[in-house]
Motif scaffolding. Sequence first.
Motif, short mmCIF file in Angstrom:
data_model
loop_
_atom_site.label_atom_id
_atom_site.label_comp_id
_atom_site.label_asym_id
_atom_site.label_seq_id
_atom_site.Cartn_x
_atom_site.Cartn_y
_atom_site.Cartn_z
N GLY A 1 5.86 10.18 -3.45
CA GLY A 1 5.07 9.15 -2.78
C GLY A 1 5.92 8.32 -1.87
O GLY A 1 7.14 8.47 -1.82
N GLY A 2 5.25 7.45 -1.16
CA GLY A 2 5.96 6.55 -0.26
C GLY A 2 4.98 5.58 0.34
O GLY A 2 3.78 5.65 0.07
N PRO A 3 5.49 4.66 1.14
CA PRO A 3 4.60 3.68 1.75
C PRO A 3 3.68 4.34 2.79
O PRO A 3 4.02 5.39 3.33
CB PRO A 3 5.57 2.71 2.42
N LEU A 4 2.56 3.73 3.02
CA LEU A 4 1.66 4.22 4.06
C LEU A 4 2.19 3.77 5.42
O LEU A 4 2.45 2.60 5.64
CB LEU A 4 0.25 3.65 3.86
N THR A 5 2.36 4.73 6.29
CA THR A 5 2.90 4.40 7.61
C THR A 5 1.78 4.11 8.59
O THR A 5 0.68 4.64 8.47
CB THR A 5 3.75 5.56 8.13
N GLN A 6 2.09 3.25 9.54
CA GLN A 6 1.08 2.81 10.50
C GLN A 6 0.45 3.96 11.27
O GLN A 6 -0.72 3.94 11.59
CB GLN A 6 1.71 1.84 11.51
N SER B 1 0.58 8.40 -2.94
CA SER B 1 1.25 9.34 -3.83
C SER B 1 0.44 10.62 -3.91
O SER B 1 -0.74 10.63 -3.55
CB SER B 1 1.42 8.76 -5.23
N ASN C 1 4.02 13.22 3.27
CA ASN C 1 4.64 12.92 1.99
C ASN C 1 5.02 14.20 1.26
O ASN C 1 6.17 14.40 0.83
CB ASN C 1 3.60 12.13 1.20
N VAL D 1 1.35 -3.31 -6.23
CA VAL D 1 1.24 -2.10 -5.40
C VAL D 1 -0.12 -1.45 -5.62
O VAL D 1 -0.54 -1.24 -6.76
CB VAL D 1 2.33 -1.08 -5.75
N VAL D 2 -0.80 -1.16 -4.53
CA VAL D 2 -2.02 -0.35 -4.59
C VAL D 2 -1.67 1.05 -4.10
O VAL D 2 -1.17 1.22 -2.99
CB VAL D 2 -3.13 -0.94 -3.71
N SER D 3 -1.89 2.04 -4.95
CA SER D 3 -1.56 3.42 -4.58
C SER D 3 -2.82 4.22 -4.33
O SER D 3 -3.70 4.28 -5.19
CB SER D 3 -0.77 4.10 -5.70
N ILE D 4 -2.90 4.81 -3.17
CA ILE D 4 -3.97 5.76 -2.90
C ILE D 4 -3.40 7.14 -3.18
O ILE D 4 -2.45 7.58 -2.52
CB ILE D 4 -4.47 5.62 -1.47
N LEU E 1 0.84 -1.19 0.00
CA LEU E 1 0.00 0.00 0.00
C LEU E 1 0.88 1.24 0.00
O LEU E 1 1.76 1.38 0.85
CB LEU E 1 -0.86 0.00 1.27
N ALA E 2 0.66 2.12 -0.95
CA ALA E 2 1.47 3.33 -1.03
C ALA E 2 0.59 4.56 -1.17
O ALA E 2 -0.57 4.47 -1.57
CB ALA E 2 2.43 3.24 -2.21
#
Lengths: 237, 237
Positions: free
Chosen positions: B62-67, B25, B78, B107-110, B22-23
């Motif tokens: 963009g980058g990964p989704l952080t917890q 952008s 971001n 990869v799923v990008s939101i 999950l990323a």
Amino acid sequence: MERQPFASAANVSERLAQPPALAISTVIFALRPSAASGRPTLWLPLVRRIREPFRGMWALPGGPLTQADSLLDAAARNLRDTTGLAPSYLEQLYAFGGLHRSPSQRVVSIVYWAMVQPTEAEMAQESENVKWFRADGLETLAFDHNHIVDYALWRLRNKMAYGSIAYHLLGEKFTLAQVREVYEAVLDRTVDPANFRRQLKQTPHIEATEEYLQGGKHRPPRLYRYTGTMAEDSPVP
Amino acid sequence: MERQPFASAANVSERLAQPPALAISTVIFALRPSAASGRPTLWLPLVRRIREPFRGMWALPGGPLTQADSLLDAAARNLRDTTGLAPSYLEQLYAFGGLHRSPSQRVVSIVYWAMVQPTEAEMAQESENVKWFRADGLETLAFDHNHIVDYALWRLRNKMAYGSIAYHLLGEKFTLAQVREVYEAVLDRTVDPANFRRQLKQTPHIEATEEYLQGGKHRPPRLYRYTGTMAEDSPVP
DNA sequence: TCAAAAGTGTTGATATTACACCCATGG
DNA sequence: CCATGGGTGTAATATCAACACTTTTGA
């Protein structure tokens, strides 16, 4: 996408830990006659949760995103598996990713919304754990699903105002009065039949057939057909 | 959401394997004077990829989704980390989840889209790996990012037509002619100044100040202020 | 022949468009 | 005092809302 050359790339990766879970849910709308008035109203199917959290409560149909499916495919599969329905319209609604949507783990839900035709909706199997509810005045649902349904309703009303959405709630052939009833049900107000008809007829993708709806009590209305496609208004792959 | 009582629940869980990544952008729009005409045009910052896949190509920040972050927070972080920008507008654009967006893993990008004010945009640090580009006529980008930018542009134009979006590309105070220039830049057509001014003035959230923009060659135009909020048009949490 | 919905016509109100015109300022 | 963009007025046109009216059917 993959990591980028951040100033704080280090910070970011520290926070990575385990990634949030990804799920797909679907808000499914269909027209059904109101129990009281008999006029068409908006309904949607919900499933009962059979495990914690929110065990026993009603929730939107959904499940984890599977590796093999695109988001749209996953939503369509979801819909079919849960209710046996094939949608006439299916579009992404929104991605919900609040921190505390689920008490146990962090879940990001990509929610789709669908519309099914009345004939479909009638066939849909109800069961102990799958039931249809009126879209207005829902009881409290699991997770943030009330909120999601409210948003879907808002989008539906919005898109109805200028967009070719209503047809997807009807069968292949329909009378203009039926379209008007959809508008009235969704927007919850009456619409002038004469003006509404005129507006529709100068709208694209509405084609008059040579058939008339028989069996009514009065003058048989002409049947029309919608010739547009599902992706008419949202140019998303 | 968590698994539901499917007919085919077994099939579904078989397919689970490892979940897609999950990323987040962001498509960031700002106005900058065109090199040629000096008139304001749409620009957006891109970052150069420093690793495979698509190493060396330009991509959306963009980058990964952080917890620890909600989706909106993650997008804002971001944006700040990549370009140092603070957006005046930030909204979810779409979730992209096609199977082959990234050659390596799924990869799923939101994707969010943002608008920043010109003063902000000027300050933004450019570097070897962060650069501004004109939104039209972009070169080929990494992943499906051309497609995403195109969609963002479509949404921007759409929302501009009836929505209070343009103000977020301007500073706190602006002349009505500047708003018109934004419309002309984004919609790429000329607009009648007289009629445009009238339409704006009967729009809510536009407030006349007692100040006038000095230093121009001609009659000093009055400055206005936008009093609406970011979430004006999209009632999403 | 009557009730009621289908479908058409008409009119006044309101919004949109094009464009003529006056105003204020720097040069 | 003139060129130019800021700002106002106005008439032609298109769109919209309300509602009277005609048509066609079943009962």
